[in-house]
Motif scaffolding. Structure first.
Motif, PDB file in Angstrom:
ATOM      1  N   GLU A   2       0.831  -1.210   0.000  1.00  0.00           N
ATOM      2  CA  GLU A   2       0.000   0.000   0.000  1.00  0.00           C
ATOM      3  C   GLU A   2       0.863   1.257   0.000  1.00  0.00           C
ATOM      4  N   ALA A   3       1.904   1.263   0.810  1.00  0.00           N
ATOM      5  CA  ALA A   3       2.795   2.430   0.865  1.00  0.00           C
ATOM      6  C   ALA A   3       3.486   2.650  -0.475  1.00  0.00           C
ATOM      7  N   GLN A   4       3.951   1.573  -1.091  1.00  0.00           N
ATOM      8  CA  GLN A   4       4.630   1.691  -2.384  1.00  0.00           C
ATOM      9  C   GLN A   4       3.664   2.201  -3.446  1.00  0.00           C
ATOM     10  N   TYR A   5       2.430   1.718  -3.420  1.00  0.00           N
ATOM     11  CA  TYR A   5       1.414   2.200  -4.360  1.00  0.00           C
ATOM     12  C   TYR A   5       1.175   3.694  -4.159  1.00  0.00           C
ATOM     13  N   ARG A   6       1.054   4.111  -2.917  1.00  0.00           N
ATOM     14  CA  ARG A   6       0.789   5.529  -2.633  1.00  0.00           C
ATOM     15  C   ARG A   6       1.964   6.417  -3.052  1.00  0.00           C
ATOM     16  N   ILE A   7       3.175   5.918  -2.903  1.00  0.00           N
ATOM     17  CA  ILE A   7       4.346   6.660  -3.395  1.00  0.00           C
ATOM     18  C   ILE A   7       4.216   6.845  -4.905  1.00  0.00           C
ATOM     19  N   GLY A   8       3.870   5.776  -5.607  1.00  0.00           N
ATOM     20  CA  GLY A   8       3.667   5.869  -7.053  1.00  0.00           C
ATOM     21  C   GLY A   8       2.573   6.850  -7.410  1.00  0.00           C
ATOM     22  N   TRP A   9       1.492   6.823  -6.647  1.00  0.00           N
ATOM     23  CA  TRP A   9       0.371   7.721  -6.926  1.00  0.00           C
ATOM     24  C   TRP A   9       0.782   9.179  -6.741  1.00  0.00           C
ATOM     25  N   SER A  23       7.792   3.060  -9.435  1.00  0.00           N
ATOM     26  CA  SER A  23       7.139   2.736  -8.162  1.00  0.00           C
ATOM     27  C   SER A  23       6.003   1.741  -8.356  1.00  0.00           C
ATOM     28  N   PHE A  24       5.195   1.962  -9.389  1.00  0.00           N
ATOM     29  CA  PHE A  24       4.106   1.019  -9.664  1.00  0.00           C
ATOM     30  C   PHE A  24       4.668  -0.347 -10.043  1.00  0.00           C
ATOM     31  N   ASP A  25       5.765  -0.356 -10.762  1.00  0.00           N
ATOM     32  CA  ASP A  25       6.406  -1.615 -11.125  1.00  0.00           C
ATOM     33  C   ASP A  25       6.882  -2.361  -9.877  1.00  0.00           C
ATOM     34  N   GLN A  26       7.363  -1.636  -8.880  1.00  0.00           N
ATOM     35  CA  GLN A  26       7.799  -2.280  -7.643  1.00  0.00           C
ATOM     36  C   GLN A  26       6.640  -2.976  -6.938  1.00  0.00           C
ATOM     37  N   VAL A  27       5.463  -2.376  -6.983  1.00  0.00           N
ATOM     38  CA  VAL A  27       4.290  -3.032  -6.394  1.00  0.00           C
ATOM     39  C   VAL A  27       4.064  -4.373  -7.078  1.00  0.00           C
ATOM     40  N   VAL A  28       4.083  -4.358  -8.410  1.00  0.00           N
ATOM     41  CA  VAL A  28       3.827  -5.577  -9.185  1.00  0.00           C
ATOM     42  C   VAL A  28       4.901  -6.627  -8.922  1.00  0.00           C
ATOM     43  N   GLU A  29       6.157  -6.210  -8.909  1.00  0.00           N
ATOM     44  CA  GLU A  29       7.273  -7.144  -8.771  1.00  0.00           C
ATOM     45  C   GLU A  29       7.450  -7.688  -7.351  1.00  0.00           C
ATOM     46  N   HIS A  30       7.307  -6.826  -6.359  1.00  0.00           N
ATOM     47  CA  HIS A  30       7.631  -7.217  -4.989  1.00  0.00           C
ATOM     48  C   HIS A  30       6.437  -7.662  -4.153  1.00  0.00           C
ATOM     49  N   TYR A  31       5.236  -7.364  -4.601  1.00  0.00           N
ATOM     50  CA  TYR A  31       4.036  -7.697  -3.828  1.00  0.00           C
ATOM     51  C   TYR A  31       3.001  -8.370  -4.725  1.00  0.00           C
ATOM     52  N   PRO A  32       3.297  -9.565  -5.228  1.00  0.00           N
ATOM     53  CA  PRO A  32       2.414 -10.205  -6.209  1.00  0.00           C
ATOM     54  C   PRO A  32       1.004 -10.529  -5.697  1.00  0.00           C
ATOM     55  N   GLU A  33       0.811 -10.541  -4.389  1.00  0.00           N
ATOM     56  CA  GLU A  33      -0.513 -10.831  -3.832  1.00  0.00           C
ATOM     57  C   GLU A  33      -1.256  -9.560  -3.426  1.00  0.00           C
ATOM     58  N   SER A  34      -0.698  -8.399  -3.726  1.00  0.00           N
ATOM     59  CA  SER A  34      -1.298  -7.127  -3.340  1.00  0.00           C
ATOM     60  C   SER A  34      -2.639  -6.916  -4.027  1.00  0.00           C
ATOM     61  N   ASN A  35      -3.531  -6.235  -3.325  1.00  0.00           N
ATOM     62  CA  ASN A  35      -4.801  -5.873  -3.951  1.00  0.00           C
ATOM     63  C   ASN A  35      -4.670  -4.606  -4.791  1.00  0.00           C
ATOM     64  N   ARG A  36      -3.450  -4.119  -4.963  1.00  0.00           N
ATOM     65  CA  ARG A  36      -3.191  -2.923  -5.769  1.00  0.00           C
ATOM     66  C   ARG A  36      -2.501  -3.253  -7.101  1.00  0.00           C
ATOM     67  N   ILE A  37      -2.435  -4.512  -7.460  1.00  0.00           N
ATOM     68  CA  ILE A  37      -1.746  -4.902  -8.697  1.00  0.00           C
ATOM     69  C   ILE A  37      -2.437  -4.305  -9.926  1.00  0.00           C
ATOM     70  N   ALA A  38      -3.755  -4.433 -10.003  1.00  0.00           N
ATOM     71  CA  ALA A  38      -4.472  -3.919 -11.179  1.00  0.00           C
ATOM     72  C   ALA A  38      -4.248  -2.421 -11.348  1.00  0.00           C
ATOM     73  N   GLU A  39      -4.397  -1.678 -10.261  1.00  0.00           N
ATOM     74  CA  GLU A  39      -4.191  -0.230 -10.345  1.00  0.00           C
ATOM     75  C   GLU A  39      -2.744   0.106 -10.679  1.00  0.00           C
ATOM     76  N   SER A  40      -1.826  -0.658 -10.122  1.00  0.00           N
ATOM     77  CA  SER A  40      -0.411  -0.400 -10.387  1.00  0.00           C
ATOM     78  C   SER A  40      -0.078  -0.631 -11.851  1.00  0.00           C
ATOM     79  N   LEU A  41      -0.597  -1.692 -12.439  1.00  0.00           N
ATOM     80  CA  LEU A  41      -0.363  -1.936 -13.867  1.00  0.00           C
ATOM     81  C   LEU A  41      -0.991  -0.841 -14.718  1.00  0.00           C
ATOM     82  N   PHE A  42      -2.184  -0.421 -14.344  1.00  0.00           N
ATOM     83  CA  PHE A  42      -2.876   0.628 -15.097  1.00  0.00           C
ATOM     84  C   PHE A  42      -2.093   1.935 -15.068  1.00  0.00           C
TER      85      PHE A  42
END
Length: 86
Positions: A2-9, A23-42
């Protein structure tokens, strides 16, 4: 994640596209079970479009549609056009 996603945002909001994409790529790469993957990819894809890196953006959008086919963001990603004036 969540923190990494918010940094990206925040970076995205400030139009720091390169940093936001990373930053969004880090969410995808480091937190594969995150509920923020879809938003991070977008938003990774949108950041890359702003940078004029359309092939990489298309890859992010393609992965979004593959992993989250029913997501409203997946549908929205098909309508994103390249930006001009970059």
């Amino acid at each position: 994640s969540e923190a990494q996603y918010r940094i990206g945002w925040i970076q995205y909001s400030l139009k720091h596209w390169d940093e936001a994409a990373a930053s969004f790529d880090q969410v995808v790469e480091h937190y594969p079970e995150s509920n923020r993957i879809a938003e991070s990819l977008f938003y990774k894809g949108k950041s890359l479009v702003e940078l004029g890196r359309r092939p990489e953006a298309n890859e992010a959008f393609k992965l979004l549609r593959q992993r989250f086919p029913g997501s409203p963001l997946a549908k929205e990603s098909t309508a994103i056009k390249p930006t001009t004036g970059k």
